[in-house]
Design an enzyme around this catalytic site. Sequence first.
Site, mmCIF file in Angstrom:
data_model
loop_
_atom_site.group_PDB
_atom_site.id
_atom_site.type_symbol
_atom_site.label_atom_id
_atom_site.label_comp_id
_atom_site.label_asym_id
_atom_site.label_seq_id
_atom_site.Cartn_x
_atom_site.Cartn_y
_atom_site.Cartn_z
ATOM 1 N N CYS A 25 -10.428 -4.537 0.081
ATOM 2 C CA CYS A 25 -11.505 -3.534 0.189
ATOM 3 C C CYS A 25 -12.447 -3.709 -0.999
ATOM 4 O O CYS A 25 -12.154 -4.435 -1.955
ATOM 5 C CB CYS A 25 -10.911 -2.132 0.218
ATOM 6 S SG CYS A 25 -10.312 -1.596 -1.383
ATOM 7 N N CYS A 58 -4.033 0.562 -2.650
ATOM 8 C CA CYS A 58 -3.969 -0.689 -1.891
ATOM 9 C C CYS A 58 -2.907 -1.619 -2.476
ATOM 10 O O CYS A 58 -2.633 -1.591 -3.687
ATOM 11 C CB CYS A 58 -5.312 -1.413 -1.952
ATOM 12 S SG CYS A 58 -6.603 -0.590 -1.028
ATOM 13 N N GLU A 105 -2.853 -4.924 -3.051
ATOM 14 C CA GLU A 105 -3.256 -5.906 -4.077
ATOM 15 C C GLU A 105 -3.548 -5.237 -5.410
ATOM 16 O O GLU A 105 -3.304 -5.788 -6.469
ATOM 17 C CB GLU A 105 -4.430 -6.769 -3.609
ATOM 18 C CG GLU A 105 -5.699 -6.043 -3.247
ATOM 19 C CD GLU A 105 -5.717 -5.536 -1.806
ATOM 20 O OE1 GLU A 105 -4.739 -4.916 -1.380
ATOM 21 O OE2 GLU A 105 -6.746 -5.726 -1.140
ATOM 22 N N ASN A 145 0.841 -1.202 0.000
ATOM 23 C CA ASN A 145 0.000 0.000 0.000
ATOM 24 C C ASN A 145 0.874 1.248 0.000
ATOM 25 O O ASN A 145 1.954 1.282 0.600
ATOM 26 C CB ASN A 145 -1.019 -0.003 1.143
ATOM 27 C CG ASN A 145 -0.402 -0.126 2.521
ATOM 28 O OD1 ASN A 145 0.641 -0.752 2.698
ATOM 29 N ND2 ASN A 145 -1.047 0.461 3.507
ATOM 30 N N ILE A 146 0.404 2.241 -0.711
ATOM 31 C CA ILE A 146 1.160 3.487 -0.876
ATOM 32 C C ILE A 146 0.205 4.625 -0.564
ATOM 33 O O ILE A 146 -0.712 4.912 -1.351
ATOM 34 C CB ILE A 146 1.701 3.607 -2.324
ATOM 35 C CG1 ILE A 146 2.556 2.382 -2.684
ATOM 36 C CG2 ILE A 146 2.508 4.895 -2.481
ATOM 37 C CD1 ILE A 146 2.963 2.300 -4.148
ATOM 38 N N GLU A 147 0.404 5.230 0.601
ATOM 39 C CA GLU A 147 -0.513 6.302 1.014
ATOM 40 C C GLU A 147 0.012 7.656 0.556
ATOM 41 O O GLU A 147 1.203 7.826 0.286
ATOM 42 C CB GLU A 147 -0.700 6.255 2.529
ATOM 43 C CG GLU A 147 -1.389 4.969 2.946
ATOM 44 C CD GLU A 147 -1.650 4.857 4.445
ATOM 45 O OE1 GLU A 147 -1.187 5.733 5.208
ATOM 46 O OE2 GLU A 147 -2.320 3.887 4.824
ATOM 47 N N CYS A 154 -10.955 -2.993 -4.427
ATOM 48 C CA CYS A 154 -10.021 -4.039 -4.881
ATOM 49 C C CYS A 154 -10.764 -5.310 -5.287
ATOM 50 O O CYS A 154 -10.320 -6.030 -6.181
ATOM 51 C CB CYS A 154 -8.997 -4.355 -3.798
ATOM 52 S SG CYS A 154 -7.764 -3.056 -3.653
HETATM 53 N N1 THU Z 1 -5.344 -1.404 2.260
HETATM 54 C C1 THU Z 1 -4.796 -2.256 1.361
HETATM 55 O O1 THU Z 1 -3.622 -2.104 0.970
HETATM 56 N N2 THU Z 1 -5.568 -3.263 0.894
HETATM 57 C C2 THU Z 1 -6.865 -3.455 1.241
HETATM 58 O O2 THU Z 1 -7.562 -4.236 0.627
HETATM 59 C C3 THU Z 1 -7.402 -2.755 2.398
HETATM 60 C C4 THU Z 1 -6.717 -1.489 2.731
HETATM 61 C C5 THU Z 1 -4.538 -0.300 2.760
HETATM 62 C C6 THU Z 1 -4.973 1.037 2.227
HETATM 63 C C7 THU Z 1 -4.520 1.967 3.305
HETATM 64 O O3 THU Z 1 -3.185 2.359 3.012
HETATM 65 C C8 THU Z 1 -4.519 1.132 4.572
HETATM 66 O O4 THU Z 1 -4.632 -0.211 4.159
HETATM 67 C C9 THU Z 1 -5.635 1.425 5.553
HETATM 68 O O5 THU Z 1 -6.736 1.918 4.988
#
Ligand code: THU
Length: 147
Positions: free
Chosen positions: A108, A75, A77, A64-66, A111
């Site tokens: 999520c 996300c 995946e 994940n890259i915020e 995804c």
């Molecule tokens: N996140 C994912 O990488 N995959 C998911 O399916 C659920 C959420 C990440 C996104 C965000 O950076 C963090 O989890 C919390 O929301």
Amino acid sequence: MRNRIISTCSKFSVTEKEMETYRYMERLYREAVKAMKNAIAPYSGFRVGAALLTTEHTIYTGCNIENPSLMLSECAEKVAILKAVSDGAKDIRAIMIVSNMEGYCYPCGSCRQIIYEFATDAEIFVAGKKGIKKYAIEELLPHAFKK
Ligand code: THU
């Protein structure tokens, strides 16, 4: 013969197909954990890693890259799937998702739709401290939107 039982004992039996699944499941788990180390998650603290296997035996990973503009965060995946698709991968066979969360990090909603589109027949593995669970996208996204 794909489902021949190759070892039995009074408690369980393992088929050849299951043995093969365990082998790539373990490899995907290790790659997903490695990918999780690259997670950029200063805002949520949730670090997520993903690894997928194509039918051509290629592994793609993602994390994940915020972004400070939170809606732009990606996300793990989704990153892995888009890397594979942009590389010309045709068929995704399995995908593993790991995280630093206490429980399981399920994909999520957004995804799930991406998985449905680009990894329709993939085994979806979700790893947590209590083990690895396996799903099909129909279980996670019933009545998926399709054109
Ligand atoms: N996140 C994912 O990488 N995959 C998911 O399916 C659920 C959420 C990440 C996104 C965000 O950076 C963090 O989890 C919390 O929301």
